[in-house]
Design a protein around this motif. Sequence first.
Motif, PDB file in Angstrom:
ATOM      1  N   CYS A 159       0.817  -1.222   0.000  1.00  0.00           N
ATOM      2  CA  CYS A 159       0.000   0.000   0.000  1.00  0.00           C
ATOM      3  C   CYS A 159       0.848   1.268   0.000  1.00  0.00           C
ATOM      4  N   TYR A 160       1.969   1.220   0.695  1.00  0.00           N
ATOM      5  CA  TYR A 160       2.764   2.441   0.876  1.00  0.00           C
ATOM      6  C   TYR A 160       4.178   2.200   0.344  1.00  0.00           C
ATOM      7  N   SER A 161       4.458   2.650  -0.817  1.00  0.00           N
ATOM      8  CA  SER A 161       5.802   2.519  -1.379  1.00  0.00           C
ATOM      9  C   SER A 161       6.022   3.637  -2.392  1.00  0.00           C
ATOM     10  N   ALA A 162       7.274   3.912  -2.669  1.00  0.00           N
ATOM     11  CA  ALA A 162       7.608   4.978  -3.611  1.00  0.00           C
ATOM     12  C   ALA A 162       8.955   4.662  -4.248  1.00  0.00           C
ATOM     13  N   SER A 163       9.229   5.341  -5.359  1.00  0.00           N
ATOM     14  CA  SER A 163      10.531   5.205  -6.015  1.00  0.00           C
ATOM     15  C   SER A 163      11.095   6.598  -6.281  1.00  0.00           C
ATOM     16  N   ILE A 164      12.445   6.712  -6.154  1.00  0.00           N
ATOM     17  CA  ILE A 164      13.147   7.970  -6.434  1.00  0.00           C
ATOM     18  C   ILE A 164      14.185   7.673  -7.508  1.00  0.00           C
ATOM     19  N   ARG A 165      14.096   8.413  -8.634  1.00  0.00           N
ATOM     20  CA  ARG A 165      15.012   8.145  -9.749  1.00  0.00           C
ATOM     21  C   ARG A 165      15.669   9.445 -10.188  1.00  0.00           C
ATOM     22  N   PRO A 166      16.909   9.733  -9.710  1.00  0.00           N
ATOM     23  CA  PRO A 166      17.629  10.900 -10.237  1.00  0.00           C
ATOM     24  C   PRO A 166      18.019  10.642 -11.698  1.00  0.00           C
ATOM     25  N   ASP A 167      18.012  11.698 -12.509  1.00  0.00           N
ATOM     26  CA  ASP A 167      18.428  11.539 -13.904  1.00  0.00           C
ATOM     27  C   ASP A 167      19.913  11.183 -14.011  1.00  0.00           C
TER      28      ASP A 167
END
Length: 780
Positions: free
Chosen positions: A543-551
């Motif tokens: 239910c609670y997740s995220a992704s961080i993708r720097p260029d």
Amino acid sequence: MFKRLLLLICLFTVLVGANPALAISNIDLQITPQTIEVCPDRTITDDDIKITVKNLLSRSDTFTLSVDWITNSDSAFINPEIVLASNEIKEVETFWINVPYTIEPGTYTATIRAVSRSTGHSVSKTISVKVLGCHLLEIAGETSKDVCRETELPVTYSLLFKNLGKYTETFDFCCPLGSTDITSGLTFSQNSVTVSSGSTKTVTMTLNPPKTLSGLHTLEIFAVSRNSYAEATKKVSLNLKQCYNFNAEITPSQISDACLGRSFNHTLTIRNTGSKEDTYIVSGPSWASSVGSVTVPAGSIRSVSLTSRPQKTGSNTLELTVTSTTNPNMAKKVSSSIQAKECKDAILMVSPVQNNICKKEKGEFSVTVKNTGTLQDTFTVSTTLGTLSKDKVILDPDQVEVINLNIDTEGLVGTKTITVRATDGSITKQASAVLAVENCYDGELVVNPESISACPFTGVNFTANVRNTGTRSDTFSIGFVYDGKTNPEFTNITLAPGVSKNFDFSLSIANEEGLKRLDVFATSQYTSMTTSTPVSIKSINACYSASIRPDKDNVDIRTSKATLIPVTVRNTGDVAQTYNLGVDGPEWVFLRPNTLHLRPDEEEKTYIYISPIYYTLEGDYVVTLSANTARSQTTAKVKVSVKSNITGPLVTSDTGRVCGERGLVDCDETAQQQPIVTEPNITTPEPNITTPEPNITTPEPNITTPEPNITTPEPNVTEPNITESEDNGTNITLDATFDNITGLILEDIEERPFWKIAAIVIITLIIIVILIIRFALLVK
């Protein structure tokens, strides 16, 4: 005339020459912002208001600062003194204004003043302070009531607590003032109330004074906030009036030749002469039928019938007592005279005449047998339907026997007529009643959706539809049971036959997962319905997740350069979330925006700005990005490789010390920021005043200064043009561009010796006199 003109010219020249800078200020005062909104009980500091002072002179000066505020001097303060070099700008670091909690909402003005110590010039700027109503409470609602002290006690008032402030606050009720007869019976539906900003909560206040109390009484309610200085009062009045009075009469007032043991009809008339509806209790002798209670509207007349059966032969007096229920001390008596003789008779009654009952209920009737004769008699009682509690009664004259008639309705549907008979062998009495059996109470319950899928820490909405399928109105309580806890949401919901209604519920999901069961119920006094709905709770990770993708994961950059890296943040969970974005790294790494609200599968960009300062040490730096919520934390890293731009040492302007290629701690900060400027030693020859008619030059001469080692705010200095003069002096011309020519002129004029200024004035006066004389000769 000529002398006066000459005198005015001399006076003007002396004044201008003595102080040419009277109308020119050497201070630049800036305030940002010039308008600020604050709550009472708050201090405005230099974090809220940026104040800068700039010295427009070409030399150092000391400035005196002050602040004027609406309250006393202790509530406003600014750094009283600031020293600035030529053309230097500084931000005032110590500044505050206290906004007291007692101040009324509105717009106020604070004045900041800066005064030059060397020139006496001053500059003032104002700050507009808008004080908001952050903590305000108003008590509204019912303020007064007129009631009848006989019936309308206790008395309730609806008090509306309106939070006109900006924050949610809790208010306690305190210290009602007024008559102790009123306040002794004072209660509230709750002792405190929490009201959000802009909302209103209703509290019920109940007064229960003694019924003997009358007249007008006043009390005052006082409410105080637990969270702030907000408070409010409310005056409430209660006027207790006497509203009830009546007259009574019985007819006929006399009966002759009555049959002993038989019933006689009478009419009791009650006239309500009061201003309020009243109910009266009628009581009389045992040989008169009971009237019970009679309700009469204000100003109306109501007549009721009753019967009497004399107990003895001869004269009998029927006396009735009529008593007000609102004022038991108010009672009146009426009477009727009856002359009786011996007779034989009976009365048989079945009540109620019609009884409408629901399926599965028990039908109940009362069978009344009364001996209206003058002798004891035995009666046999029978019924066509149901069971009697007695089938034979022995009655004395005027004696009454009540027999219960019970009917089992199992299998009965529709309308049935019941006949009851009573006989002593010589006389027979018969009475009938109607029993109607119907399907009164039933219902249907449907829950939507039929199954629920949810995440931990969320709320789930569902709807229960309740339909009354019976033939009578029914009152339901609707709620649900989840995880062993009952959550009634709606009570006393009355539905007419055939009517359905939706009820919206909210279910809070805790930190749990797996399969649960939700039981929804609708119950009344006569029926009950329950339905179950499965609740599937997902895991927190789902239910609670995220992704961080720097260029970029790696960045190479030199000092004093900058680069921007877009970063994509995506909500990979099932719940909309607000992410607080942060960056952990050197102080020259920045992140904007730092807050994103994303729905499931939605993504947005934030940006990292990397700008290492000139003296940043070479090497690799790790920048950690984070996206945090109350339920999850996600990070990503970027490697930053810094290369230095420094190519050689710098020399300080005062000591000649050399700063290293990346700067040393003991180096002068000024030496690290600006190049070395070596000023020439410039001297100026004394003026040689020999010509009575000097050539008048333009007002843009070569500017020379008598002082050595001249430093200007930020001049663009070229090589000086040096030539030998007739008196072997040195004549130097400087080609310089100044950021502030006003300050330079002020310094040039103010720093001349007085004898030089006097010499200029004398030369000017001589020129003016010569011109005037020549003009006069030409006129002649």
